[in-house]
Design a protein around this motif. Structure first.
Motif, PDB file in Angstrom:
ATOM      1  N   LEU A  11      -5.602  -9.353 -10.875  1.00  0.00           N
ATOM      2  CA  LEU A  11      -5.052  -9.133 -12.214  1.00  0.00           C
ATOM      3  C   LEU A  11      -4.951  -7.658 -12.585  1.00  0.00           C
ATOM      4  N   ARG A  12      -5.515  -6.783 -11.760  1.00  0.00           N
ATOM      5  CA  ARG A  12      -5.482  -5.349 -12.068  1.00  0.00           C
ATOM      6  C   ARG A  12      -4.044  -4.832 -12.091  1.00  0.00           C
ATOM      7  N   ALA A  13      -3.719  -4.025 -13.080  1.00  0.00           N
ATOM      8  CA  ALA A  13      -2.374  -3.461 -13.183  1.00  0.00           C
ATOM      9  C   ALA A  13      -2.037  -2.593 -11.979  1.00  0.00           C
ATOM     10  N   ASP A  14      -3.029  -1.892 -11.438  1.00  0.00           N
ATOM     11  CA  ASP A  14      -2.793  -0.984 -10.311  1.00  0.00           C
ATOM     12  C   ASP A  14      -3.243  -1.603  -8.983  1.00  0.00           C
ATOM     13  N   SER A  15      -3.259  -2.906  -8.907  1.00  0.00           N
ATOM     14  CA  SER A  15      -3.698  -3.624  -7.721  1.00  0.00           C
ATOM     15  C   SER A  15      -2.826  -3.314  -6.503  1.00  0.00           C
ATOM     16  N   ILE A  16      -3.463  -3.094  -5.372  1.00  0.00           N
ATOM     17  CA  ILE A  16      -2.725  -2.902  -4.117  1.00  0.00           C
ATOM     18  C   ILE A  16      -1.930  -4.169  -3.795  1.00  0.00           C
ATOM     19  N   ASN A  17      -2.495  -5.330  -4.067  1.00  0.00           N
ATOM     20  CA  ASN A  17      -1.779  -6.572  -3.780  1.00  0.00           C
ATOM     21  C   ASN A  17      -0.586  -6.766  -4.709  1.00  0.00           C
ATOM     22  N   ARG A  18      -0.688  -6.319  -5.947  1.00  0.00           N
ATOM     23  CA  ARG A  18       0.489  -6.328  -6.829  1.00  0.00           C
ATOM     24  C   ARG A  18       1.562  -5.412  -6.248  1.00  0.00           C
ATOM     25  N   LYS A  19       1.127  -4.260  -5.752  1.00  0.00           N
ATOM     26  CA  LYS A  19       2.074  -3.329  -5.126  1.00  0.00           C
ATOM     27  C   LYS A  19       2.673  -3.918  -3.852  1.00  0.00           C
ATOM     28  N   LEU A  20       1.886  -4.707  -3.138  1.00  0.00           N
ATOM     29  CA  LEU A  20       2.391  -5.377  -1.947  1.00  0.00           C
ATOM     30  C   LEU A  20       3.474  -6.395  -2.330  1.00  0.00           C
ATOM     31  N   GLY A 112      -1.792 -10.452   2.247  1.00  0.00           N
ATOM     32  CA  GLY A 112      -2.489  -9.575   1.332  1.00  0.00           C
ATOM     33  C   GLY A 112      -3.172  -8.417   2.026  1.00  0.00           C
ATOM     34  N   SER A 113      -3.918  -7.696   1.206  1.00  0.00           N
ATOM     35  CA  SER A 113      -4.619  -6.513   1.667  1.00  0.00           C
ATOM     36  C   SER A 113      -5.983  -6.467   1.007  1.00  0.00           C
ATOM     37  N   ALA A 114      -6.930  -5.875   1.723  1.00  0.00           N
ATOM     38  CA  ALA A 114      -8.273  -5.714   1.172  1.00  0.00           C
ATOM     39  C   ALA A 114      -8.873  -4.434   1.733  1.00  0.00           C
ATOM     40  N   PHE A 115      -9.920  -3.979   1.084  1.00  0.00           N
ATOM     41  CA  PHE A 115     -10.555  -2.732   1.479  1.00  0.00           C
ATOM     42  C   PHE A 115     -11.214  -2.812   2.846  1.00  0.00           C
ATOM     43  N   GLY A 116     -11.751  -3.949   3.214  1.00  0.00           N
ATOM     44  CA  GLY A 116     -12.496  -4.105   4.455  1.00  0.00           C
ATOM     45  C   GLY A 116     -11.644  -3.960   5.708  1.00  0.00           C
ATOM     46  N   LYS A 143       0.866 -14.420   9.157  1.00  0.00           N
ATOM     47  CA  LYS A 143      -0.417 -13.769   8.885  1.00  0.00           C
ATOM     48  C   LYS A 143      -0.184 -12.275   8.707  1.00  0.00           C
ATOM     49  N   VAL A 144      -0.354 -11.840   7.484  1.00  0.00           N
ATOM     50  CA  VAL A 144      -0.245 -10.425   7.140  1.00  0.00           C
ATOM     51  C   VAL A 144      -1.522 -10.049   6.399  1.00  0.00           C
ATOM     52  N   ALA A 145      -2.383  -9.326   7.075  1.00  0.00           N
ATOM     53  CA  ALA A 145      -3.646  -8.875   6.498  1.00  0.00           C
ATOM     54  C   ALA A 145      -3.748  -7.375   6.750  1.00  0.00           C
ATOM     55  N   ILE A 146      -3.629  -6.597   5.687  1.00  0.00           N
ATOM     56  CA  ILE A 146      -3.602  -5.145   5.811  1.00  0.00           C
ATOM     57  C   ILE A 146      -4.965  -4.587   5.423  1.00  0.00           C
ATOM     58  N   PRO A 147      -5.703  -4.051   6.413  1.00  0.00           N
ATOM     59  CA  PRO A 147      -7.063  -3.569   6.151  1.00  0.00           C
ATOM     60  C   PRO A 147      -7.100  -2.190   5.500  1.00  0.00           C
ATOM     61  N   GLN A 148      -8.269  -1.871   4.965  1.00  0.00           N
ATOM     62  CA  GLN A 148      -8.576  -0.555   4.403  1.00  0.00           C
ATOM     63  C   GLN A 148      -7.523  -0.074   3.407  1.00  0.00           C
ATOM     64  N   VAL A 151      -7.902   3.223   1.210  1.00  0.00           N
ATOM     65  CA  VAL A 151      -7.656   4.465   1.946  1.00  0.00           C
ATOM     66  C   VAL A 151      -6.185   4.566   2.346  1.00  0.00           C
ATOM     67  N   ARG A 152      -5.680   3.488   2.912  1.00  0.00           N
ATOM     68  CA  ARG A 152      -4.310   3.492   3.434  1.00  0.00           C
ATOM     69  C   ARG A 152      -3.273   3.781   2.351  1.00  0.00           C
ATOM     70  N   PHE A 153      -3.493   3.235   1.158  1.00  0.00           N
ATOM     71  CA  PHE A 153      -2.506   3.396   0.090  1.00  0.00           C
ATOM     72  C   PHE A 153      -2.993   4.320  -1.023  1.00  0.00           C
ATOM     73  N   ALA A 154      -3.900   5.214  -0.688  1.00  0.00           N
ATOM     74  CA  ALA A 154      -4.437   6.145  -1.690  1.00  0.00           C
ATOM     75  C   ALA A 154      -3.352   7.053  -2.250  1.00  0.00           C
ATOM     76  N   GLU A 155      -2.433   7.443  -1.417  1.00  0.00           N
ATOM     77  CA  GLU A 155      -1.404   8.391  -1.867  1.00  0.00           C
ATOM     78  C   GLU A 155       0.012   7.878  -1.669  1.00  0.00           C
ATOM     79  N   THR A 156       0.141   6.634  -1.298  1.00  0.00           N
ATOM     80  CA  THR A 156       1.473   6.089  -1.073  1.00  0.00           C
ATOM     81  C   THR A 156       1.526   4.634  -1.533  1.00  0.00           C
ATOM     82  N   HIS A 157       2.686   4.212  -1.967  1.00  0.00           N
ATOM     83  CA  HIS A 157       2.922   2.824  -2.366  1.00  0.00           C
ATOM     84  C   HIS A 157       3.206   2.019  -1.092  1.00  0.00           C
ATOM     85  N   PRO A 158       2.730   0.775  -1.010  1.00  0.00           N
ATOM     86  CA  PRO A 158       2.993  -0.030   0.183  1.00  0.00           C
ATOM     87  C   PRO A 158       4.482  -0.139   0.546  1.00  0.00           C
ATOM     88  N   ARG A 159       5.374  -0.043  -0.435  1.00  0.00           N
ATOM     89  CA  ARG A 159       6.802  -0.161  -0.119  1.00  0.00           C
ATOM     90  C   ARG A 159       7.313   1.032   0.693  1.00  0.00           C
TER      91      ARG A 159
END
Length: 185
Positions: A11-20, A112-116, A143-148, A151-159
């Protein structure tokens, strides 16, 4: 045109999964449209006592959105080793009415994506399990599971990530193909 309804488990507005999910919509292959349904936050906890002749308006809107879609894309992080409660609750609402739910037979993929280091695979496995029990036609091989992710999207949008683009396009193509096969059957 294949209409894919995306449900984001964060539900976070800045969620990496929302960006995904945004990346999926942005890079959807020709002939596929992705729409994110944000109303799962408005669904009350599933309770059969309130799901009678006049279910809550939020549940009606949600079920109508699923019914109008050709396929469903779950985009979810992993919370404590499983799917977030808001997504599980949405799948509970989508599974009813028993035997005639809008999710019944609908092609569905979980990504989806997760920090782990594994990118949320436990949550994705659980999402596929719950969705299958709820009646969806789960695409087990997508199966799309994007780790870390942090870190990976700290400075870039997944798109803006070429690998993400390829992965989400593959998932969407599989959903469109499954939808076309179902319509032809």
């Amino acid at each position: 045109m294949t209409n894919v309804l995306a449900l984001v488990g964060s539900l976070r507005a800045d969620s990496i999964n929302r960006k995904l999910a945004e990346a999926a919509a942005h890079h959807a292959p020709e002939g596929i449209e992705v729409t994110t349904f944000d109303g799962i936050v408005d669904l009350p906890f599933y309770n059969e006592d309130i799901d009678g002749d006049t279910p809550p308006a939020a549940a009606v809107a949600f079920r109508d959105a699923i019914a109008a879609a050709d396929a469903v894309l779950l985009v979810t992080p992993e919370y404590n080793g499983t799917i977030p409660a808001v997504l599980k609750n949405a799948l509970d609402w989508a599974s009813r009415p028993f035997g005639a739910s809008p999710l019944s037979g609908k092609p569905l993929a979980a990504i989806g994506s997760a920090f782990g280091q594994y990118g949320g695979v436990w949550a994705h496995d659980d999402a596929r399990k719950v969705a299958g029990i709820a009646g969806a036609k789960v695409l087990e091989d997508v199966k799309v599971a994007i780790p870390q992710s942090v870190v990976r999207f700290a400075e870039t949008h997944p798109r803006e990530d070429a690998e993400v683009t390829t992965l989400v396009q593959g998932a969407l193509t599989a959903l469109a193909d499954a939808s076309t096969e179902q319509a032809a059957a």
